[in-house]
Scaffold this motif. Structure first.
Motif, PDB file in Angstrom:
ATOM      1  N   LYS B 121      58.349  16.169   4.695  1.00 15.98           N
ATOM      2  CA  LYS B 121      59.652  16.086   5.134  1.00 15.98           C
ATOM      3  C   LYS B 121      60.505  17.777   5.183  1.00 15.98           C
ATOM      4  CE  LYS B 121      61.561  11.873   5.399  1.00 15.98           C
ATOM      5  NZ  LYS B 121      61.998  10.768   3.597  1.00 15.98           N
ATOM      6  N   CYS B 122      59.840  17.820   3.678  1.00 19.75           N
ATOM      7  CA  CYS B 122      60.439  19.384   3.646  1.00 19.75           C
ATOM      8  C   CYS B 122      59.343  20.924   4.510  1.00 19.75           C
ATOM      9  CB  CYS B 122      59.901  19.982   2.400  1.00 19.75           C
ATOM     10  SG  CYS B 122      59.834  21.953   1.835  1.00 19.75           S
ATOM     11  N   GLU B 124      58.383  19.793   7.435  1.00 19.79           N
ATOM     12  CA  GLU B 124      58.725  18.963   9.169  1.00 19.79           C
ATOM     13  C   GLU B 124      60.117  19.044   9.337  1.00 19.79           C
ATOM     14  OE1 GLU B 124      59.625  14.108   9.630  1.00 19.79           O
ATOM     15  OE2 GLU B 124      60.265  15.288  11.442  1.00 19.79           O
ATOM     16  N   LYS B 125      61.190  19.543   7.949  1.00 20.72           N
ATOM     17  CA  LYS B 125      62.520  20.903   8.039  1.00 20.72           C
ATOM     18  C   LYS B 125      61.936  21.793   8.209  1.00 20.72           C
ATOM     19  CE  LYS B 125      67.069  19.426   6.678  1.00 20.72           C
ATOM     20  NZ  LYS B 125      67.522  19.068   5.246  1.00 20.72           N
ATOM     21  N   PHE B 126      61.465  22.845   7.671  1.00 15.88           N
ATOM     22  CA  PHE B 126      61.217  24.224   7.676  1.00 15.88           C
ATOM     23  C   PHE B 126      60.798  24.984   9.290  1.00 15.88           C
ATOM     24  CE2 PHE B 126      61.499  28.212   5.579  1.00 15.88           C
ATOM     25  CZ  PHE B 126      60.386  29.225   6.471  1.00 15.88           C
ATOM     26  N   LYS B 128      61.691  22.756  11.864  1.00 15.13           N
ATOM     27  CA  LYS B 128      62.378  22.755  12.918  1.00 15.13           C
ATOM     28  C   LYS B 128      63.259  23.411  12.728  1.00 15.13           C
ATOM     29  CE  LYS B 128      61.340  18.119  13.939  1.00 15.13           C
ATOM     30  NZ  LYS B 128      62.257  16.232  13.599  1.00 15.13           N
TER      31      LYS B 128
END
Lengths: 89, 162
Positions: B121-122, B124-126, B128
């Motif tokens: 998740k980290c 992916e978030k970064f 994006k």
């Protein structure tokens, strides 16, 4: 005589080109560094640490937009002041 | 994987200075709603390598045209080197970041399920986030360039008036 002048012209041009390339590469490095710092800084300021989801929430998105705009402003202010300080002296 | 230079936004992680004016890939619009920038020029297009070069180096397209083929190639090689270096740095930075944020206990040798989820998740978030920042960066860049052009034209106009 014509040959001599044209050779000088081409060598001068090559030097200028070299300078231009160097300046361009410096400018590029600067831009990339600025971008990378902007990404990291705004992530630290805006992203929720818990990583509940892989997506950015609406609030985080707005935060990022504003963060980049403000970061850009700060860049230009600092740039102006640095330029002004150089000229003042 | 081989880093091809011809499509300047070849890696999804590389945006911003490499993509110049407004990336228009569909993937960006899927990820978040796109607010149309105020400087929506009619010449918005998918940015090719020369545009990426001119946007990030300060050289104008006419400068690039004036260069010979050799010089252009030299420029492009330089850009490619920088892109590679930048992407590797980004990769390492991202690994370190997500490790720091997500991995805390060392009771076992392997990551547990929560840590794995956190790391993915980290990442992916970064990514994006980075894509969004690159959009804004390009917009801010474009509007600044427009301002500069306008200023220059004003100055030229004043000089001619005298």
């Amino acid at each position: 005589k014509r040959r001599r002048t044209s050779r000088r012209w081409t060598t001068m041009d090559a030097e200028k080109k070299k300078q231009a390339l160097q300046m361009a590469s410096q400018e590029m490095e600067y831009r990339v560094d600025l971008f990378n710092r902007m990404v990291v800084t705004c992530f630290d300021k805006c992203a929720d640490r818990k990583f509940k989801e892989g997506d950015l929430s609406v609030g985080e998105n707005s935060c990022v937009d504003r963060c980049t705009a403000k970061y850009w402003q700060v860049t230009s202010i600092v740039g102006q002041m640095l330029g002004g300080a150089g000229q003042g002296q | 994987h081989h880093l091809s230079f011809h499509s300047s936004c070849f890696l999804s992680i590389l945006h911003g200075p490499w993509c110049g004016v407004r990336p228009t890939r569909a993937s960006h619009t899927k990820v978040f709603s796109v607010n149309k920038p105020k400087s929506s020029a009619s010449n918005v297009h998918y940015v090719g390598a020369p545009d990426a070069m001119s946007a990030s180096s300060g050289l104008t397209p006419s400068d690039l045209d004036a260069m010979g083929e050799e010089d252009k190639r030299e420029m492009m090689e330089m850009v490619e080197t920088m892109q590679t270096r930048d992407s590797l740095r980004m990769y390492n930075g991202l690994v370190e970041r997500c490790f720091r944020e997500c991995v805390d206990n060392f009771r076992r040798k392997t990551l547990d399920a929560n840590e794995e989820k956190c790391v993915s998740k980290c990442t992916e978030k970064f990514l994006k986030h980075s894509a969004r920042v690159s959009m804004r960066f390009a917009e801010l860049n474009a509007s600044m360039e427009q301002q500069q052009m306008a200023q220059m034209q004003q100055m030229q106009g004043q000089q001619q008036g005298k």
